[in-house]
Design an enzyme around this catalytic site. Structure first.
Site, PDB file in Angstrom:
ATOM      1  N   GLU A 130       8.090  12.987   6.967  1.00 25.69           N
ATOM      2  CA  GLU A 130       7.727  12.219   8.163  1.00 25.69           C
ATOM      3  C   GLU A 130       8.234  10.803   7.985  1.00 25.69           C
ATOM      4  O   GLU A 130       8.197  10.288   6.877  1.00 25.69           O
ATOM      5  CB  GLU A 130       6.188  12.117   8.278  1.00 25.69           C
ATOM      6  CG  GLU A 130       5.457  13.413   8.147  1.00 25.69           C
ATOM      7  CD  GLU A 130       3.960  13.200   7.824  1.00 25.69           C
ATOM      8  OE1 GLU A 130       3.521  12.054   7.641  1.00 25.69           O
ATOM      9  OE2 GLU A 130       3.258  14.210   7.767  1.00 25.69           O
ATOM     10  N   LYS A 132       8.129   6.918   7.645  1.00 25.10           N
ATOM     11  CA  LYS A 132       7.045   6.013   7.238  1.00 25.10           C
ATOM     12  C   LYS A 132       7.011   4.869   8.244  1.00 25.10           C
ATOM     13  O   LYS A 132       7.894   4.015   8.266  1.00 25.10           O
ATOM     14  CB  LYS A 132       7.293   5.494   5.828  1.00 25.10           C
ATOM     15  CG  LYS A 132       6.157   4.653   5.296  1.00 25.10           C
ATOM     16  CD  LYS A 132       6.282   4.463   3.801  1.00 25.10           C
ATOM     17  CE  LYS A 132       5.055   3.829   3.194  1.00 25.10           C
ATOM     18  NZ  LYS A 132       4.797   2.482   3.666  1.00 25.10           N
ATOM     19  N   TYR A 242      -0.879  11.373  11.311  1.00 26.53           N
ATOM     20  CA  TYR A 242      -0.193  12.044  10.203  1.00 26.53           C
ATOM     21  C   TYR A 242      -1.115  12.521   9.087  1.00 26.53           C
ATOM     22  O   TYR A 242      -0.661  13.075   8.097  1.00 26.53           O
ATOM     23  CB  TYR A 242       0.907  11.163   9.615  1.00 26.53           C
ATOM     24  CG  TYR A 242       0.456   9.775   9.184  1.00 26.53           C
ATOM     25  CD1 TYR A 242      -0.461   9.607   8.149  1.00 26.53           C
ATOM     26  CD2 TYR A 242       0.951   8.631   9.802  1.00 26.53           C
ATOM     27  CE1 TYR A 242      -0.865   8.343   7.747  1.00 26.53           C
ATOM     28  CE2 TYR A 242       0.551   7.359   9.414  1.00 26.53           C
ATOM     29  CZ  TYR A 242      -0.362   7.227   8.376  1.00 26.53           C
ATOM     30  OH  TYR A 242      -0.774   5.992   7.995  1.00 26.53           O
ATOM     31  N   LYS A 330      11.455   4.981   0.018  1.00 25.70           N
ATOM     32  CA  LYS A 330      11.704   3.748   0.756  1.00 25.70           C
ATOM     33  C   LYS A 330      13.193   3.568   1.039  1.00 25.70           C
ATOM     34  O   LYS A 330      14.032   3.968   0.232  1.00 25.70           O
ATOM     35  CB  LYS A 330      11.207   2.538  -0.061  1.00 25.70           C
ATOM     36  CG  LYS A 330       9.742   2.595  -0.438  1.00 25.70           C
ATOM     37  CD  LYS A 330       8.818   2.554   0.745  1.00 25.70           C
ATOM     38  CE  LYS A 330       8.576   1.163   1.251  1.00 25.70           C
ATOM     39  NZ  LYS A 330       7.636   0.381   0.477  1.00 25.70           N
ATOM     40  N   CYS A 424       3.167 -28.116 -18.963  1.00 28.00           N
ATOM     41  CA  CYS A 424       2.581 -27.582 -17.734  1.00 28.00           C
ATOM     42  C   CYS A 424       2.630 -28.647 -16.649  1.00 28.00           C
ATOM     43  O   CYS A 424       2.156 -29.763 -16.868  1.00 28.00           O
ATOM     44  CB  CYS A 424       1.134 -27.153 -18.002  1.00 28.00           C
ATOM     45  SG  CYS A 424       0.251 -26.694 -16.506  1.00 28.00           S
ATOM     46  N   CYS A 427      -1.398 -29.594 -15.802  1.00 25.63           N
ATOM     47  CA  CYS A 427      -2.313 -30.297 -16.701  1.00 25.63           C
ATOM     48  C   CYS A 427      -1.586 -31.062 -17.802  1.00 25.63           C
ATOM     49  O   CYS A 427      -2.211 -31.785 -18.573  1.00 25.63           O
ATOM     50  CB  CYS A 427      -3.321 -29.324 -17.309  1.00 25.63           C
ATOM     51  SG  CYS A 427      -2.589 -28.233 -18.542  1.00 25.63           S
ATOM     52  N   CYS A 449       1.280 -22.019 -20.271  1.00 24.18           N
ATOM     53  CA  CYS A 449       0.580 -23.278 -20.491  1.00 24.18           C
ATOM     54  C   CYS A 449      -0.490 -23.035 -21.548  1.00 24.18           C
ATOM     55  O   CYS A 449      -1.213 -22.044 -21.493  1.00 24.18           O
ATOM     56  CB  CYS A 449      -0.061 -23.726 -19.182  1.00 24.18           C
ATOM     57  SG  CYS A 449      -1.359 -24.943 -19.393  1.00 24.18           S
ATOM     58  N   CYS A 455      -6.895 -26.557 -17.903  1.00 25.56           N
ATOM     59  CA  CYS A 455      -5.819 -26.539 -16.912  1.00 25.56           C
ATOM     60  C   CYS A 455      -6.374 -26.144 -15.550  1.00 25.56           C
ATOM     61  O   CYS A 455      -6.870 -25.041 -15.364  1.00 25.56           O
ATOM     62  CB  CYS A 455      -4.703 -25.583 -17.319  1.00 25.56           C
ATOM     63  SG  CYS A 455      -3.393 -25.510 -16.085  1.00 25.56           S
TER      64      CYS A 455
HETATM   65  S1  IVH Z   1       0.216   9.287   4.363  1.00 22.60           S
HETATM   66  C1  IVH Z   1      -2.629  10.625   2.132  1.00 22.60           C
HETATM   67  N1  IVH Z   1       2.135   9.257   6.140  1.00 22.60           N
HETATM   68  O1  IVH Z   1       2.010   3.939   4.450  1.00 22.60           O
HETATM   69  C2  IVH Z   1      -1.784   9.462   2.024  1.00 22.60           C
HETATM   70  N2  IVH Z   1       1.287   7.158   5.369  1.00 22.60           N
HETATM   71  O2  IVH Z   1       2.196   3.108   1.688  1.00 22.60           O
HETATM   72  C3  IVH Z   1      -1.994   8.535   3.142  1.00 22.60           C
HETATM   73  N3  IVH Z   1       2.262   5.196   6.458  1.00 22.60           N
HETATM   74  O3  IVH Z   1      -1.408   3.308   4.055  1.00 22.60           O
HETATM   75  C4  IVH Z   1      -0.781   8.014   3.755  1.00 22.60           C
HETATM   76  N4  IVH Z   1       3.628   6.301   7.785  1.00 22.60           N
HETATM   77  O4  IVH Z   1      -0.351   2.954   6.388  1.00 22.60           O
HETATM   78  C5  IVH Z   1       1.319   8.505   5.375  1.00 22.60           C
HETATM   79  N5  IVH Z   1       3.786   9.362   7.754  1.00 22.60           N
HETATM   80  C6  IVH Z   1       2.976   8.633   6.998  1.00 22.60           C
HETATM   81  C7  IVH Z   1       2.963   7.220   7.045  1.00 22.60           C
HETATM   82  C8  IVH Z   1       2.103   6.515   6.212  1.00 22.60           C
HETATM   83  C9  IVH Z   1       3.194   5.101   7.415  1.00 22.60           C
HETATM   84  C10 IVH Z   1       1.601   4.055   5.799  1.00 22.60           C
HETATM   85  C11 IVH Z   1       0.107   4.114   5.756  1.00 22.60           C
HETATM   86  C12 IVH Z   1      -0.260   4.059   4.296  1.00 22.60           C
HETATM   87  C13 IVH Z   1       0.959   3.406   3.710  1.00 22.60           C
HETATM   88  C14 IVH Z   1       1.106   3.760   2.248  1.00 22.60           C
END
Ligand code: IVH
Length: 704
Positions: A130, A132, A242, A330, A424, A427, A449, A455
């Site tokens: 899915e 992100k 999701y 990512k 530092c 301080c 430091c 400090c």
């Molecule tokens: S699953 C069970 N699915 O990413 C795990 N998260 O880095 C829960 N997010 O806090 C997350 N798209 O805000 C999931 N398709 C997706 C997502 C997603 C965006 C965000 C979500 C989560 C964060 C984690």
């Protein structure tokens, strides 16, 4: 709905949105009548009419208990403004995700899953992929198909009640009518703002001379957390479903199957979501999505892969705050070139000097960047960066932007090597690089430091950490207030915070800048509420080097009470003591962390600070997760070959039931679970009279 219609709407016919608007209206109206009556002695309505208003308010609260306002007229005589949102404890934690940055990380993820589950070569791991979504996660609870409660993620355990705000999100159904909707189901997903809506909002904001937002995510966040729901309603927020939390039954036994049902029930499912038969298929989708990314109507920052089978998800469970059955792949970080105008040195809570590049502002992936970290002295040497240099900066997700490299041919004339300070800047104490390796004389990468408690930077940073969200989380006491209190000599150590209300100040706090009667009384309330603190938060808040949330929780779980923990750490100073061996034996705490812990408390001033603080608090013993489990609080050792689950799964499952898993057998062991080919551990357990169980006995005991 216009106000007059709302006033006449019968309570039975109200949607949460109506209810919330009407409660808001009533709060204001009743407060006005209160003032006229009590303060001005000039009521404008009869007692009967006044009572009717209060009764209507109570009836709505009765039907929508979660919408009850903080400033509800039923709780008070005399008006106080709403100071924030109510808290919502999540029935199941809202998790975050581990990250993968390249294909290999993804393949390794699948290997880990296979290994954990002990899958045979022929068993495919189906993945749901899915996008992100770059927004904010939210949870929406439905009971008997009715939307009853909406919350932010918060710290994953407790979020904020934003029911009324979420009720304005267009693609969140108010009611679910399908036959297979469970009695109780909590839908989780991402609230986001589409790029076009973001642009339109910023144009309107600019015209109105109001704040413009840096990116759609910030705009969504700013719009969702509005005390005035009518502002949220005007902001066009959307939602992709999701995940789920609490549910009495589930409509399918795969991730994919459940998402299909969510869509059938009226939720928006991201159209790019796909069911992939293996990692290669998922990576193929990743590349297609990445190529289309710029043209999508909303921002995304990667692709999430989830193990499709729910029974496998269940078995895989989670580590710290992330599921073992999902990973976020990512997109590569975005980069840009800009000029270093200056280099500043910041001093952290453990005294580390961190160089920060002050940059000519530059837009990186939609966000204006003006600062980037240079990490430490060694890194500056490695990069060879000088003030005046053009550099490449990178920003990935929420992490602090960093300087990657110097663009050599853009170096202006007359620049000089950057000389890292050996004192530092705060301080004035000497700042040193400790020797890392005595043999080679190699130095630590960072300079520290040596000022310790004298400090100011270190002391202030420690206090900031102490009140931060995952630590004491004291509302109204943020970085600004802490720095000011330190300057004024009011708060020099954590215990001082709890003595604040008895402190006689001249001028009194309420007359100082940034404070007033209400904010002071709220602050004192927030502080009092925190006198009761969970042991793991307490330990984390101390800011001991290497002790993050996970280690703090582990310590809390192992020693259970603060008395036991501190006694054990004091005794463990003797490296031949049982206490020392017990400490290093805790799975997840190695000798390095153990030594830091012992050293921290052996330091007299730390001990004084901790004792002074503990004296002000009620530290709550660790509350084991599934308390009714027969193995909660017990120490278990696994040995030999396990046949029905992998060692990793056995350990994870035992821990999720509140047991401690140890690597060696001692008097303190409650159970030894021995598979075939068990050797010396079994013998030792028998000698010590420890209960030994077969794998099947163990599974019977934990009820599986
Ligand atoms: S699953 C069970 N699915 O990413 C795990 N998260 O880095 C829960 N997010 O806090 C997350 N798209 O805000 C999931 N398709 C997706 C997502 C997603 C965006 C965000 C979500 C989560 C964060 C984690």
């Amino acid at each position: 709905m216009v106000e007059d219609d709302l006033r006449r709407l019968s309570v039975d016919q109200m949607t949460p949105l109506d209810a919330s608007a009407e409660l808001a209206r009533l709060a204001v109206e009743i407060a006005e009548h209160d003032q006229r009556y009590y303060r001005d002695d000039a009521p404008r309505i009869s007692d009967g009419e006044y009572d009717a208003l209060r009764q209507r308010n109570a009836a709505i609260e009765n039907n929508f208990p979660n919408l009850k306002r903080k400033d509800s007229p039923s709780d008070r005589v005399g008006a106080t403004p709403a100071t924030g949102f109510g808290k919502v404890k999540h029935r199941r934690p809202m998790l975050s995700l581990d990250n993968a940055f390249n294909d290999d990380d993804v393949y390794e993820f699948v290997v880990r899953v296979r290994k954990f589950l002990g899958l045979a070569d022929g068993d495919d791991v189906n993945l749901v992929a899915e996008p992100k979504i770059d927004g904010l996660s939210a949870s929406v609870l439905y009971k008997k198909g009715k939307f009853v409660l909406g919350a932010t993620r918060g710290d994953g355990e407790t979020g904020e009640d934003i029911t009324a705000n979420l009720a304005t999100v267009v693609d969140l159904p108010q009611t679910l009518t399908a036959d297979d909707v469970p009695e109780v189901i909590e839908i989780r997903g991402e609230v986001y703002m589409a790029k076009a809506d973001f642009q339109a909002l910023n144009e309107a904001q600019e015209k109105a001379g109001a704040k413009v937002f840096a990116n759609p995510r910030n705009a969504a966040a700013g719009s969702l957390r509005q005390l005035d729901v009518s502002v949220t309603a005007g902001r066009k927020l959307r939602f992709f479903a999701y995940a789920w939390g609490e549910a009495d039954t589930l409509p399918a036994d795969t991730q994919w199957g459940i998402l299909q049902r969510f869509e059938a029930w009226g939720f928006s499912l991201n159209p790019l979501t796909e069911d992939c038969k293996d990692a290669d298929a998922a990576l193929g989708l990743y590349r297609r999505i990445e190529a289309d990314r710029a043209d999508l109507p909303y921002d995304i920052d990667g692709v999430v892969y989830k193990v499709d089978r729910l029974d496998w998800q269940e078995r895989l469970g989670m580590v710290s705050r992330a599921p073992r059955w999902a990973i976020a792949h990512k997109f590569p970080a975005e980069k840009a070139q800009t000029v270093v105008n200056d280099i500043d040195i910041q001093v952290g809570r453990t005294g580390t000097l961190t160089p920060v590049a002050r940059l000519e502002p530059v837009t990186v992936g939609g966000v204006v960047v003006t600062n980037a970290t240079l990490h430490n002295e060694e890194n500056i040497e490695k990069l060879g960066v000088r003030i005046g240099d053009t550099v490449i900066v990178q920003r990935a997700g929420d992490v602090i932007p960093q300087v990657l490299a110097v663009v050599a041919d853009k170096r202006p004339d007359k620049t000089e090597d950057y000389v890292f300070p050996d004192h530092c800047p705060i301080c004035g104490s000497a700042a040193v690089r400790e020797i890392k390796d005595v043999k080679t004389g190699e130095l630590e990468a960072r300079r520290r430091c040596t000022g310790g408690l004298i400090c100011e930077a270190q002391a202030v940073e420690r206090l900031r950490h102490f009140v931060s969200r995952d630590a004491f989380d004291i509302e109204g006491l943020g970085e600004k207030q802490i720095a000011a209190f330190w300057q004024d000599g009011i708060v020099r150590q954590p215990a001082d915070i709890f003595g604040l209300k008895d402190l006689v100040l001249d001028p009194p706090l309420k007359d100082r800048e940034g404070w007033g009667d209400l904010s002071v009384s709220n602050l004192f309330k927030a502080i009092e509420a925190r006198r009761n603190i969970d042991l793991d938060r307490f330990v984390y808040a101390l800011g001991i080097p290497h002790v993050g949330q996970t280690t703090a929780r582990l310590l809390a779980k192992t020693y259970e009470t603060s008395d036991r923990l501190f006694e054990a750490l004091a005794v463990a100073h003797d490296s031949q003591s049982d206490a020392w061996f017990e400490l290093v034996d805790v799975d997840g705490i190695g000798p390095k962390v153990a030594q830091t812990l012992v050293d921290f408390l052996a330091e007299a001033h730390n001990n004084v600070v901790v004792q002074a603080l503990a004296g002000q608090l009620e530290i709550q013993p660790f509350d084991a997760p599934e308390d009714d489990s027969p193995v909660s609080g017990k120490t278990v050792v696994f040995t030999g070959t396990l046949e029905r689950m992998t060692r990793a799964e056995a350990k994870a499952r035992a821990e999720s039931l509140g047991a401690k898993v140890s690597g060696s057998v001692s008097k303190k062991t409650d159970f030894l679970v021995a598979g075939p080919a068990a050797g010396s551990k079994l013998k030792k357990a028998q000698d010590l009279g420890v209960t030994t169980l077969s794998e099947d006995d163990w599974l019977d005991l934990i009820g599986r």
